[in-house]
Scaffold this motif. Structure first.
Motif, mmCIF file in Angstrom:
data_model
loop_
_atom_site.group_PDB
_atom_site.id
_atom_site.type_symbol
_atom_site.label_atom_id
_atom_site.label_comp_id
_atom_site.label_asym_id
_atom_site.label_seq_id
_atom_site.Cartn_x
_atom_site.Cartn_y
_atom_site.Cartn_z
ATOM 1 N N THR A 190 31.694 39.057 32.959
ATOM 2 C CA THR A 190 32.729 39.566 32.056
ATOM 3 C C THR A 190 32.596 38.915 30.695
ATOM 4 N N GLY A 191 32.641 39.721 29.685
ATOM 5 C CA GLY A 191 32.500 39.202 28.333
ATOM 6 C C GLY A 191 33.649 39.618 27.446
ATOM 7 N N TRP A 192 33.858 38.837 26.396
ATOM 8 C CA TRP A 192 34.777 39.190 25.324
ATOM 9 C C TRP A 192 33.948 39.435 24.056
ATOM 10 N N PHE A 193 34.264 40.537 23.414
ATOM 11 C CA PHE A 193 33.659 40.877 22.133
ATOM 12 C C PHE A 193 34.782 41.096 21.122
ATOM 13 N N ARG A 194 34.433 41.092 19.860
ATOM 14 C CA ARG A 194 35.418 41.403 18.829
ATOM 15 C C ARG A 194 34.780 42.231 17.726
ATOM 16 N N GLN A 195 35.613 42.998 17.074
ATOM 17 C CA GLN A 195 35.129 43.848 15.991
ATOM 18 C C GLN A 195 36.146 43.835 14.861
ATOM 19 N N ALA A 196 35.718 43.318 13.736
ATOM 20 C CA ALA A 196 36.548 43.306 12.536
ATOM 21 C C ALA A 196 36.276 44.582 11.737
ATOM 22 N N ASP A 217 38.938 35.006 12.495
ATOM 23 C CA ASP A 217 39.047 35.458 13.887
ATOM 24 C C ASP A 217 39.792 36.786 13.995
ATOM 25 N N THR A 218 40.287 37.302 12.895
ATOM 26 C CA THR A 218 40.993 38.575 12.903
ATOM 27 C C THR A 218 40.049 39.703 13.298
ATOM 28 N N ALA A 219 40.430 40.438 14.348
ATOM 29 C CA ALA A 219 39.582 41.513 14.865
ATOM 30 C C ALA A 219 40.305 42.180 16.020
ATOM 31 N N VAL A 220 39.746 43.287 16.464
ATOM 32 C CA VAL A 220 40.127 43.849 17.752
ATOM 33 C C VAL A 220 39.238 43.185 18.798
ATOM 34 N N TYR A 221 39.856 42.647 19.826
ATOM 35 C CA TYR A 221 39.129 41.952 20.887
ATOM 36 C C TYR A 221 39.021 42.855 22.104
ATOM 37 N N TYR A 222 37.794 42.969 22.603
ATOM 38 C CA TYR A 222 37.499 43.827 23.738
ATOM 39 C C TYR A 222 36.993 43.013 24.922
ATOM 40 N N CYS A 223 37.401 43.416 26.080
ATOM 41 C CA CYS A 223 36.882 42.869 27.325
ATOM 42 C C CYS A 223 35.852 43.849 27.877
ATOM 43 N N ALA A 224 34.775 43.318 28.457
ATOM 44 C CA ALA A 224 33.725 44.169 29.002
ATOM 45 C C ALA A 224 33.179 43.554 30.281
ATOM 46 N N ALA A 225 32.645 44.384 31.155
ATOM 47 C CA ALA A 225 32.106 43.900 32.427
ATOM 48 C C ALA A 225 30.767 44.573 32.716
ATOM 49 N N ARG A 226 29.859 43.786 33.307
ATOM 50 C CA ARG A 226 28.589 44.361 33.728
ATOM 51 C C ARG A 226 28.327 43.960 35.167
ATOM 52 N N TRP A 227 27.677 44.859 35.889
ATOM 53 C CA TRP A 227 27.512 44.665 37.317
ATOM 54 C C TRP A 227 26.345 43.743 37.626
ATOM 55 N N ARG A 228 25.189 44.014 37.085
ATOM 56 C CA ARG A 228 24.004 43.226 37.403
ATOM 57 C C ARG A 228 23.221 42.937 36.133
ATOM 58 N N GLY A 229 22.323 41.985 36.232
ATOM 59 C CA GLY A 229 21.444 41.682 35.106
ATOM 60 C C GLY A 229 21.827 40.378 34.446
ATOM 61 N N LEU A 230 20.880 39.846 33.695
ATOM 62 C CA LEU A 230 21.059 38.550 33.063
ATOM 63 C C LEU A 230 21.553 38.643 31.629
ATOM 64 N N MET A 258 23.705 39.396 28.392
ATOM 65 C CA MET A 258 25.147 39.499 28.247
ATOM 66 C C MET A 258 25.617 39.325 26.807
ATOM 67 N N LEU A 259 24.712 39.277 25.862
ATOM 68 C CA LEU A 259 25.107 38.994 24.495
ATOM 69 C C LEU A 259 25.319 40.239 23.646
ATOM 70 N N ALA A 260 24.829 41.371 24.098
ATOM 71 C CA ALA A 260 24.928 42.602 23.316
ATOM 72 C C ALA A 260 25.909 43.566 23.968
ATOM 73 N N PRO A 261 26.606 44.349 23.159
ATOM 74 C CA PRO A 261 27.514 45.359 23.744
ATOM 75 C C PRO A 261 26.799 46.296 24.718
ATOM 76 N N SER A 262 25.557 46.609 24.440
ATOM 77 C CA SER A 262 24.812 47.533 25.302
ATOM 78 C C SER A 262 24.505 46.938 26.674
ATOM 79 N N ASP A 263 24.722 45.634 26.846
ATOM 80 C CA ASP A 263 24.484 45.000 28.147
ATOM 81 C C ASP A 263 25.593 45.300 29.150
ATOM 82 N N TYR A 264 26.694 45.856 28.690
ATOM 83 C CA TYR A 264 27.885 46.008 29.537
ATOM 84 C C TYR A 264 28.128 47.453 29.943
ATOM 85 N N ASP A 265 28.693 47.592 31.134
ATOM 86 C CA ASP A 265 28.907 48.907 31.727
ATOM 87 C C ASP A 265 30.325 49.434 31.517
#
Length: 124
Positions: A34-40, A90-103, A105-112
């Motif tokens: 599970t990752g947290w991302f943000r987008q300003a 730190d002002t941004a919209v914060y998103y939670c993301a999850a990925r099932w498998r794989g190593l 985890m730093l890019a948005p495209s890594d998450y499902d």
């Protein structure tokens, strides 16, 4: 299928703290990285922090290291992001993301799976 819902965002003065929550339904979140991302505004979505499935190793962007803490409560099926010493950057919209498998985890495209985000606004 994993449904993710973020909560806990809000407005805060610089130097304050917030705790974001990412609740999951449909699957056991501890089985996902599970990752947290943000987008300003006007910027790309960027990695903030992640916690690996099972053993729960944690990883942070350099910009938040030492200020933010990611954690997981398996009983609540929730991942948290504790944010301290907040700054206007730190002002941004914060998103939670999850990925099932794989190593990776730093890019948005890594998450499902993604939540809809929660707004964090920090004023000086």
């Amino acid at each position: 299928q994993v449904q993710l819902v973020e909560s806990g965002g809000g407005s805060m003065q610089a130097g304050g703290s917030l705790r974001l929550s990412c609740g999951a339904s449909g699957r056991t979140l501890s089985r996902y990285t599970t990752g947290w991302f943000r987008q300003a505004p006007g910027k790309e979505r960027e990695f903030v922090a992640a916690i690996r499935q099972s053993l729960g190793s944690t990883y942070y962007a350099n910009s938040v290291k030492g200020r933010f803490t990611i954690s997981r409560d398996n009983a609540e099926n929730t991942v948290y992001l504790q944010m301290n010493s907040l700054t206007p950057d730190d002002t941004a919209v914060y998103y939670c993301a999850a990925r099932w498998r794989g190593l990776n985890m730093l890019a948005p495209s890594d998450y499902d799976y993604w939540g809809r985000g929660t707004q964090v606004t920090v004023s000086s």
